[in-house]
Design a protein around this motif. Structure first.
Motif, PDB file in Angstrom:
ATOM      1  N   ASN A 322      58.790  92.972  46.006  1.00 54.24           N
ATOM      2  CA  ASN A 322      59.437  91.663  46.175  1.00 54.24           C
ATOM      3  C   ASN A 322      60.909  91.814  46.534  1.00 54.24           C
ATOM      4  O   ASN A 322      61.439  91.062  47.363  1.00 54.24           O
ATOM      5  N   ALA A 323      61.588  92.779  45.886  1.00 60.27           N
ATOM      6  CA  ALA A 323      63.000  92.997  46.213  1.00 60.27           C
ATOM      7  C   ALA A 323      63.172  93.460  47.648  1.00 60.27           C
ATOM      8  O   ALA A 323      64.138  93.091  48.329  1.00 60.27           O
ATOM      9  N   LEU A 324      62.220  94.241  48.155  1.00 58.56           N
ATOM     10  CA  LEU A 324      62.313  94.752  49.524  1.00 58.56           C
ATOM     11  C   LEU A 324      61.995  93.677  50.552  1.00 58.56           C
ATOM     12  O   LEU A 324      62.658  93.580  51.590  1.00 58.56           O
ATOM     13  N   LYS A 325      60.992  92.844  50.257  1.00 58.38           N
ATOM     14  CA  LYS A 325      60.539  91.867  51.253  1.00 58.38           C
ATOM     15  C   LYS A 325      61.309  90.560  51.218  1.00 58.38           C
ATOM     16  O   LYS A 325      61.589  89.962  52.270  1.00 58.38           O
ATOM     17  N   HIS A 326      61.620  90.081  50.022  1.00 61.47           N
ATOM     18  CA  HIS A 326      62.125  88.707  49.897  1.00 61.47           C
ATOM     19  C   HIS A 326      63.558  88.617  49.388  1.00 61.47           C
ATOM     20  O   HIS A 326      64.244  87.637  49.684  1.00 61.47           O
ATOM     21  N   SER A 327      64.006  89.568  48.592  1.00 57.41           N
ATOM     22  CA  SER A 327      65.278  89.399  47.893  1.00 57.41           C
ATOM     23  C   SER A 327      66.487  89.880  48.681  1.00 57.41           C
ATOM     24  O   SER A 327      67.620  89.577  48.309  1.00 57.41           O
ATOM     25  N   ARG A 328      66.245  90.664  49.749  1.00 57.44           N
ATOM     26  CA  ARG A 328      67.342  91.244  50.540  1.00 57.44           C
ATOM     27  C   ARG A 328      68.288  92.043  49.638  1.00 57.44           C
ATOM     28  O   ARG A 328      69.504  91.995  49.761  1.00 57.44           O
ATOM     29  N   SER A 348      65.539  95.278  37.752  1.00 63.44           N
ATOM     30  CA  SER A 348      66.571  94.347  38.218  1.00 63.44           C
ATOM     31  C   SER A 348      67.018  94.760  39.613  1.00 63.44           C
ATOM     32  O   SER A 348      66.982  95.943  39.976  1.00 63.44           O
ATOM     33  N   ASP A 349      67.440  93.771  40.397  1.00 66.42           N
ATOM     34  CA  ASP A 349      67.973  94.036  41.729  1.00 66.42           C
ATOM     35  C   ASP A 349      69.165  93.134  41.974  1.00 66.42           C
ATOM     36  O   ASP A 349      69.405  92.163  41.237  1.00 66.42           O
ATOM     37  N   ASP A 350      69.936  93.452  42.998  1.00 61.81           N
ATOM     38  CA  ASP A 350      71.144  92.691  43.330  1.00 61.81           C
ATOM     39  C   ASP A 350      70.923  91.775  44.520  1.00 61.81           C
ATOM     40  O   ASP A 350      71.845  91.539  45.312  1.00 61.81           O
ATOM     41  N   GLY A 351      69.704  91.252  44.651  1.00 60.31           N
ATOM     42  CA  GLY A 351      69.371  90.401  45.783  1.00 60.31           C
ATOM     43  C   GLY A 351      69.770  88.953  45.580  1.00 60.31           C
ATOM     44  O   GLY A 351      70.551  88.600  44.687  1.00 60.31           O
ATOM     45  N   VAL A 352      69.178  88.092  46.407  1.00 58.88           N
ATOM     46  CA  VAL A 352      69.562  86.679  46.431  1.00 58.88           C
ATOM     47  C   VAL A 352      68.846  85.866  45.363  1.00 58.88           C
ATOM     48  O   VAL A 352      69.156  84.692  45.164  1.00 58.88           O
ATOM     49  N   GLY A 353      67.883  86.454  44.654  1.00 65.16           N
ATOM     50  CA  GLY A 353      67.198  85.736  43.589  1.00 65.16           C
ATOM     51  C   GLY A 353      66.214  84.718  44.133  1.00 65.16           C
ATOM     52  O   GLY A 353      65.756  84.788  45.275  1.00 65.16           O
ATOM     53  N   GLY A 354      65.880  83.750  43.291  1.00 63.90           N
ATOM     54  CA  GLY A 354      64.947  82.707  43.681  1.00 63.90           C
ATOM     55  C   GLY A 354      63.481  83.066  43.493  1.00 63.90           C
ATOM     56  O   GLY A 354      62.605  82.314  43.934  1.00 63.90           O
ATOM     57  N   GLY A 383      70.727  82.804  44.156  1.00 61.42           N
ATOM     58  CA  GLY A 383      71.928  83.591  44.364  1.00 61.42           C
ATOM     59  C   GLY A 383      71.897  84.936  43.679  1.00 61.42           C
ATOM     60  O   GLY A 383      72.769  85.774  43.922  1.00 61.42           O
ATOM     61  N   GLY A 384      70.899  85.135  42.797  1.00 59.53           N
ATOM     62  CA  GLY A 384      70.704  86.413  42.137  1.00 59.53           C
ATOM     63  C   GLY A 384      71.624  86.609  40.945  1.00 59.53           C
ATOM     64  O   GLY A 384      72.438  85.752  40.616  1.00 59.53           O
ATOM     65  N   PRO A 385      71.485  87.739  40.283  1.00 57.43           N
ATOM     66  CA  PRO A 385      70.476  88.778  40.510  1.00 57.43           C
ATOM     67  C   PRO A 385      69.152  88.426  39.856  1.00 57.43           C
ATOM     68  O   PRO A 385      69.040  87.430  39.149  1.00 57.43           O
ATOM     69  N   THR A 386      68.157  89.275  40.088  1.00 55.19           N
ATOM     70  CA  THR A 386      66.829  89.086  39.526  1.00 55.19           C
ATOM     71  C   THR A 386      66.565  90.168  38.475  1.00 55.19           C
ATOM     72  O   THR A 386      66.838  91.344  38.721  1.00 55.19           O
ATOM     73  N   ALA A 387      66.046  89.748  37.332  1.00 53.93           N
ATOM     74  CA  ALA A 387      65.715  90.682  36.260  1.00 53.93           C
ATOM     75  C   ALA A 387      64.325  90.349  35.740  1.00 53.93           C
ATOM     76  O   ALA A 387      64.051  89.206  35.359  1.00 53.93           O
TER      77      ALA A 387
END
Length: 395
Positions: A322-328, A348-354, A383-387
């Motif tokens: 998901n972080a690779l495909k959608h979160s940028r 966790s990733d530093d992407g756009v969240g949502g 706006g992120g991040p996602t955990a």
């Protein structure tokens, strides 16, 4: 978090002031919380006793029945919180069934008894102080044995008062367990409902996984094989040897890609690295093949069971996908630890969240985690991040 803070404070006192000071602190705090709980119980009894009498006619009238039940359960829930925080209770659920009304009535009587005991103790303290200080206006001359008599009397009364208060606290806890905690039958019924719901969710997740595998095979590997067959047919019909050789090279490249996609499909079904080296080896392979930098922190000293390893791997794999495909995202952090018989997984990733927990991939993971009596939590603001946090039991 609060329990950890209290444990840290207790450890600091034990290390700084020694066992005696630590024991005094624990006893004083427990006694203070118990006294506060009994005082609050006596105050609440002023409301609970009249309400127990008033609720009987209110429940008999259809317009006020629902309102009466709600107020009764609110009072019972307030008592549950008081018993847990002040009297050392451990009741994790709210008032169950129709016992809430009987509990409020009995609790009102017990609270009135506690108030009477507290009042007697207070009256004794005031009278003793007035007698010893001469505040009553007359102070008799004390004999040599009076201090001994008063000391023995004070010790006896303090002992009796402490026993009465501790007995009241024990009765409060037992009554709360009877009136607020679910019975064995209710616990069993809740467990059966949970297992039935989890079974349905697992079956749904298995069906989703089958459909996903079918799409991967149909849209990926099958198309590659069709293209391979067409290239071989064209090469067989080609009159020019150079053109045939070029088509054969294209066919070889297409077969290589088909094999790679077939390996990916098989890896997504079940990675062989889990059997060979366990979860850490599978996660290292995932980090090497991922298009994102993955910071892996794996701290589990023993080999996990196959079920825990499989669930943890697919949770991490889906989160990375998901972080690779959608979160940028530009980076993913994976943390796997074991604590108190629980496997803790955090991605966790530093992407756009949502990200949404009810999405196709994450909802299937949540059902799989629930099937193993685990907890699934997703925090992904816009706006992120996602955990993503998952807890799994691992004895």
């Amino acid at each position: 978090m609060g329990d950890r803070t209290h444990r840290a404070e207790n450890f600091n006192v034990l290390a700084r002031d020694g066992p005696l000071q630590f024991l005094n602190m624990v006893v004083v705090r427990a006694a203070a919380r118990g006294m506060v709980g009994l005082v609050l119980g006596a105050v609440m009894a002023v409301v609970e006793l009249p309400w127990a009498l008033l609720a009987v006619p209110l429940r008999a009238l259809p317009p006020t029945r629902l309102w009466s039940v709600r107020v009764t359960r609110m009072l019972a829930e307030a008592d549950r919180v008081r018993v847990n925080r002040c009297l050392g209770g451990a009741i994790a659920v709210g008032p169950a069934g129709g016992r809430a009304s009987a509990y409020v009535a009995l609790r009102g009587l017990l609270g009135g008894l506690g108030g009477a005991v507290l009042m007697l103790v207070g009256v004794w303290v005031v009278l003793s102080w007035r007698a010893l200080s001469g505040a009553s206006g007359e102070r008799a001359e004390m004999s040599w044995h009076d201090p001994l008599t008063w000391t023995a009397f004070v010790v006896l009364v303090v002992f009796l008062a402490a026993q009465a208060l501790m007995g009241l606290a024990a009765l409060e806890r037992r009554l709360a367990v009877w009136g607020l905690a679910p019975s064995d039958k209710e616990v069993l019924r809740s467990r059966v409902d949970q297992l039935s719901r989890t079974r349905a969710e697992v079956l749904e997740a298995v069906d989703d996984e089958r459909r996903r595998i079918e799409r991967d095979l149909h849209d990926g590997v099958q198309q590659r094989l069709v293209a391979l067959g067409m290239l071989l047919g064209r090469a067989d019909r080609a009159a020019d040897r150079d053109a045939a050789a070029s088509l054969f090279r294209q066919a070889q490249e297409e077969s290589r890609r088909a094999l790679e996609e077939l390996r990916e499909v098989a890896w997504r079904i079940y990675p062989a690295a889990l059997d060979d080296g366990g979860l850490p080896v599978a996660l290292e392979s995932l980090a090497e093949s991922s298009g994102l930098p993955i910071l892996l922190d794996y701290d589990v000293p023993v080999r996990l069971g196959p079920a825990q390893e499989t669930v943890a791997y697919f949770v991490i794999c889906e989160a990375v996908t998901n972080a690779l495909k959608h979160s940028r995202a530009r980076r993913v952090e994976v943390e796997v630890r074991r604590s108190d018989g629980r496997l803790l997984v955090r991605v966790s990733d530093d992407g756009v969240g949502g990200a949404r927990a009810d999405g196709r991939g994450l909802s299937g993971l949540a059902r799989r985690v629930a099937a193993h009596d685990g907890r699934f939590e997703l925090d992904s603001p816009a706006g992120g991040p996602t955990a993503l946090r998952v807890e799994l039991p691992c004895a």
